[in-house]
Design a protein around this motif. Structure first.
Motif, PDB file in Angstrom:
ATOM      1  N   PHE A 106      32.699  63.971   2.384  1.00  0.00           N
ATOM      2  CA  PHE A 106      32.665  62.971   1.335  1.00  0.00           C
ATOM      3  C   PHE A 106      32.742  62.162   2.450  1.00  0.00           C
ATOM      4  CE2 PHE A 106      33.888  65.832  -1.904  1.00  0.00           C
ATOM      5  CZ  PHE A 106      33.342  65.222  -2.870  1.00  0.00           C
ATOM      6  N   PHE A 107      32.790  61.060   2.412  1.00  0.00           N
ATOM      7  CA  PHE A 107      33.035  59.816   3.427  1.00  0.00           C
ATOM      8  C   PHE A 107      34.132  58.685   2.244  1.00  0.00           C
ATOM      9  CE2 PHE A 107      28.909  60.456   4.598  1.00  0.00           C
ATOM     10  CZ  PHE A 107      28.521  60.186   5.600  1.00  0.00           C
ATOM     11  N   THR A 108      35.038  58.394   3.182  1.00  0.00           N
ATOM     12  CA  THR A 108      35.771  57.335   2.412  1.00  0.00           C
ATOM     13  C   THR A 108      35.226  56.320   2.372  1.00  0.00           C
ATOM     14  OG1 THR A 108      36.869  57.599   4.983  1.00  0.00           O
ATOM     15  CG2 THR A 108      38.049  59.479   3.436  1.00  0.00           C
ATOM     16  N   ASN A 136      28.322  63.378   0.867  1.00  0.00           N
ATOM     17  CA  ASN A 136      27.725  63.717   1.765  1.00  0.00           C
ATOM     18  C   ASN A 136      27.291  64.812   1.419  1.00  0.00           C
ATOM     19  OD1 ASN A 136      26.348  64.102   4.195  1.00  0.00           O
ATOM     20  ND2 ASN A 136      28.175  63.688   5.608  1.00  0.00           N
ATOM     21  N   THR A 146      33.636  57.728  -7.952  1.00  0.00           N
ATOM     22  CA  THR A 146      35.258  57.226  -7.819  1.00  0.00           C
ATOM     23  C   THR A 146      35.904  59.196  -8.975  1.00  0.00           C
ATOM     24  OG1 THR A 146      35.100  55.536  -7.894  1.00  0.00           O
ATOM     25  CG2 THR A 146      37.150  56.300  -8.954  1.00  0.00           C
ATOM     26  N   LYS A 156      27.867  56.787  -4.497  1.00  0.00           N
ATOM     27  CA  LYS A 156      29.470  56.187  -4.888  1.00  0.00           C
ATOM     28  C   LYS A 156      30.126  57.001  -5.550  1.00  0.00           C
ATOM     29  CE  LYS A 156      32.867  52.172  -5.510  1.00  0.00           C
ATOM     30  NZ  LYS A 156      32.636  50.577  -5.171  1.00  0.00           N
ATOM     31  N   LEU A 203      38.218  67.050   0.012  1.00  0.00           N
ATOM     32  CA  LEU A 203      37.954  65.673   0.444  1.00  0.00           C
ATOM     33  C   LEU A 203      37.977  64.752   1.773  1.00  0.00           C
ATOM     34  CD1 LEU A 203      39.974  64.684  -2.860  1.00  0.00           C
ATOM     35  CD2 LEU A 203      37.215  64.938  -2.749  1.00  0.00           C
ATOM     36  N   LYS A 243      34.099  64.535   6.970  1.00  0.00           N
ATOM     37  CA  LYS A 243      32.777  63.480   6.619  1.00  0.00           C
ATOM     38  C   LYS A 243      31.760  64.468   5.966  1.00  0.00           C
ATOM     39  CE  LYS A 243      32.086  62.793  10.910  1.00  0.00           C
ATOM     40  NZ  LYS A 243      32.344  61.311  12.420  1.00  0.00           N
ATOM     41  N   LYS A 265      40.797  57.069  -6.841  1.00  0.00           N
ATOM     42  CA  LYS A 265      39.961  56.901  -5.104  1.00  0.00           C
ATOM     43  C   LYS A 265      38.829  56.832  -4.979  1.00  0.00           C
ATOM     44  CE  LYS A 265      44.451  58.378  -2.966  1.00  0.00           C
ATOM     45  NZ  LYS A 265      45.429  59.014  -1.744  1.00  0.00           N
ATOM     46  N   THR A 266      38.097  56.172  -4.503  1.00  0.00           N
ATOM     47  CA  THR A 266      36.633  56.161  -4.374  1.00  0.00           C
ATOM     48  C   THR A 266      36.365  56.724  -3.111  1.00  0.00           C
ATOM     49  OG1 THR A 266      36.920  54.491  -5.459  1.00  0.00           O
ATOM     50  CG2 THR A 266      34.592  54.432  -3.887  1.00  0.00           C
ATOM     51  N   TYR A 267      34.940  57.653  -2.912  1.00  0.00           N
ATOM     52  CA  TYR A 267      34.665  58.419  -2.097  1.00  0.00           C
ATOM     53  C   TYR A 267      33.189  58.061  -2.015  1.00  0.00           C
ATOM     54  CZ  TYR A 267      38.792  60.605  -1.605  1.00  0.00           C
ATOM     55  OH  TYR A 267      40.210  60.788  -1.227  1.00  0.00           O
ATOM     56  N   TRP A 268      32.005  58.460  -0.729  1.00  0.00           N
ATOM     57  CA  TRP A 268      30.976  58.401  -1.332  1.00  0.00           C
ATOM     58  C   TRP A 268      30.458  59.771  -0.228  1.00  0.00           C
ATOM     59  CZ3 TRP A 268      33.864  54.051   0.424  1.00  0.00           C
ATOM     60  CH2 TRP A 268      32.848  53.228  -0.767  1.00  0.00           C
TER      61      TRP A 268
END
Length: 646
Positions: free
Chosen positions: A569-571, A513, A525, A523, A563, A566, A508-511
């Motif tokens: 992490f951002f989804t 924060n 993973t 970004k 996770l 926000k 899964k990928t996140y950004w």
């Protein structure tokens, strides 16, 4: 030597065993000839010394001729301290002695000395001494009898010392002399010639004596020539005549020592016996022996590397207990390649297996069974076509064996204690103690490691083998002892089970924060979930550059909450979600705010406030956000109008 010996309680015991360092045959041939303060002198000149701290015994061959007052007189005229915290030790610059008694010693040249090395210059040409309560009685070669203490000096004059068999100092006021004729003469400082105060009046106690001494209560004990023993009374009226014969004593050849109500006598066969004058009990004086052993280990189920304290005690027939340091104990380890003595008094576990540990002392022995397991699982096992293979070097070394590999012959020479084992790469035949043993597969190399079929441990060494197909692990047991070997699949199997449902996060990928301010809005993973196998997890985050960063550990629930928040992490890509100018993004990434920014921009830059307050009127809405450390932001109609920082 008689007079002033120590308590006999330790001596009256039944010797059922001889301690380890003493030769049994030698002890049987050597009789006890003297006793003092718990120490025994044997006819061969050796002495059994009681250890003051433990009350056990050690035998030393110091060539002793006589014991007295905690000291020993050697046959070559030297003095040894045999009792006390500094014992045993030879007194320096002390030689030429022929008799010790109390705190005094007599030299062959007729001089008298204290045991501290002081020469008593008032005495010369002395041939015999006796002491009691600090008083000193001497007999000179010319026959002059002197007594210090309450007598003054001269007590009597004999024709010569050759008339006298022995002298004895009594309690403060009495002196006894045994003449070779058999007469026993008793002197008292209170019985003197009124016409000549320098002369004491002798009283004949008997004319038929072989020896005499004062007992611990001040009564005169007389050995008669017929081998019987009689005593005077402690009362003044009967202090000069024999009023009682000890019925249990006959055939006595010598008076050796006294203590309180007990006297030690020598019997016709040369043995010594202790006679209690109160209870009329006679008991042989024999060497104390070890009746039993106490052997304890703090633990008996060990893992390799454990160091276990050991307690060893000899239990003696006199009721004492002596602690034996491990270094001095007669301790035998059945398989010394599994367990080894350490200088600090512990036993260290060095290999997997079971072994017996036996301690001996005299005829007593105690054995403890010890099992040793491996704490960690061994890697590099291989499961090939239904057969489990174990790494040669790692497994046998864990079992305490030595392993030598010959690269030229491809032979592994293994030594497990005294048992030789030989394995050869490419061969399915092992040689165990010279005998060929067929194996279920060949010794081979897997991923650079030489392995052999696990079944060899069962056929050659009697091990129990348990295959765990779930985890691809072989468990090897030698009784309670255990080692386990895993394949390269084992770690992944264990890890996957530990991950559980969290494994779904992988890919899964996140950004990022505020989870890490150094990488905001980058970004990442999730490429792995890393369990600590205690209920906590870290995640491995991979950046587009290929760099991987591991998070801190947290519980599974905390990980999912983090996770899904926000704030951390951002989804989705925030740059695509929020269409801000580059200048605004630069401020947000730097954690700065300015007037004119929106609530959303402030929240992205500073995060959620700890408190909010708002009021509205005349078409104007004013809202204030409070942050930590008294920082405030005020919005007017949704736009920053004022900033207050502490």
């Amino acid at each position: 030597m008689k007079y002033f010996k120590w308590s006999l309680a330790a001596a009256i015991a039944v010797a059922i065993a001889i301690p380890g360092p003493v030769n049994t045959a030698q002890a049987a041939e050597s009789a006890i000839v003297d006793y003092d303060r718990g120490n025994y002198l044997l006819s061969d000149g050796s002495v059994w010394i009681q250890e003051v701290d433990s009350e056990g015994y050690q035998q030393k061959n110091y060539n002793i001729a006589e014991l007295q007052g905690g000291y020993g007189l050697t046959k070559d005229g030297k003095l040894m301290l045999l009792w006390g915290s500094d014992a045993p030790k030879l007194l320096p610059d002390q030689s030429g002695f022929i008799q010790i008694n109390g705190n005094y010693a007599l030299k062959a040249d007729g001089t008298v000395w204290t045991l501290d090395g002081e020469h008593l210059t008032d005495y010369s040409d002395i041939v015999m001494i006796s002491t009691r309560d600090g008083g000193l009685v001497t007999l000179s070669r010319s026959g002059e009898l002197k007594a210090s203490n309450m007598f003054g000096k001269k007590v009597d004059q004999f024709n010569s010392a050759s008339e006298v068999s022995s002298i004895a100092a009594g309690l403060v006021d009495k002196v006894a002399v045994v003449l070779k004729s058999g007469k026993v003469v008793l002197y008292s400082r209170y019985l003197f010639d009124k016409d000549d105060l320098t002369k004491y009046i002798p009283t004949t106690v008997t004319d038929n004596a072989a020896d005499a001494m004062f007992d611990g209560n001040g009564k005169l004990v007389v050995l008669l020539k017929d081998g019987t023993v009689s005593t005077t009374s402690s009362s003044s009226s009967d202090a000069y005549k024999l009023i009682k014969t000890y019925s249990k004593l006959s055939g006595v050849t010598g008076l050796v020592a006294n203590s309180g109500d007990s006297i030690i006598i020598r019997q016709q066969d040369g043995s010594l016996a202790a006679y209690d004058t109160k209870t009329d009990q006679l008991e042989m004086l024999v060497l104390p022996g070890i009746t039993d052993l106490t052997f304890q280990m703090d633990a008996t189920d060990l893992t390799i590397g454990d160091k276990v304290p050991v307690q060893i005690y000899e239990n003696w027939s006199n009721g004492s207990s002596k602690r034996i340091p491990l270094a001095e104990a007669d301790l035998v380890i059945e398989k010394p390649y599994l367990l080894q003595k350490q200088a600090d008094g512990t036993l260290k576990a060095t290999g997997v297996g079971e072994t017996k540990v036996t301690v001996r002392a005299g005829s007593a022995s105690k054995t403890i069974n010890v099992s040793i397991s491996a704490e960690y699982t061994i890697d590099h096992g291989a499961f090939i076509k239904g057969t489990m293979y174990l790494p040669v070097q790692a497994v046998f070394q864990t079992m305490g064996a030595t392993v030598q590999a010959n690269a030229a012959t491809k032979i592994f020479s293994i030594k497990l204690g005294a048992l030789p084992i030989q394995l050869q790469l490419g061969s399915d035949v092992a040689v165990v103690n010279g005998t060929k043993v067929k194996m279920t597969g060949k010794v081979q190399t897997v991923d650079g490691t030489a392995v052999f079929p696990a079944s060899l441990l069962k056929t050659a060494l009697g091990a129990q083998l348990n295959w765990d197909g779930t985890y691809q692990t072989m468990i090897v047991n030698f009784g309670k002892a255990e080692l386990s070997v895993q394949t390269k699949q084992t770690d992944q199997i264990v890890k996957k089970k530990a991950q559980g449902n969290l494994a779904k996060l992988i890919g899964k990928t996140y950004w990022i924060n505020n989870f890490d301010s150094n990488y905001r809005f980058q970004k990442v993973t999730i490429v792995d979930v890393l369990p600590d196998y205690k209920g906590r997890y870290a995640i491995a985050l991979k950046f587009p550059s290929g760099k991987i960063l591991n998070s801190y550990e947290m519980s599974g629930e905390e990980l999912l909450q983090t996770l899904g928040n926000k704030q951390y992490f951002f989804t989705v890509d925030p740059y695509k979600t929020y269409k801000y100018s580059d200048a605004i993004w630069a401020k947000i990434k730097a954690g700065k705010i300015s007037t004119g920014m929106t609530k959303q921009q402030v929240e992205l830059s500073w995060g959620m406030p700890v408190n909010k307050s708002a009021m509205q009127g005349s078409g104007i809405q004013v809202e204030t956000w409070q942050y930590a450390y008294y920082n405030y932001v005020t919005f007017t109609n949704g736009v920053v109008s004022m900033i207050y920082t502490s």
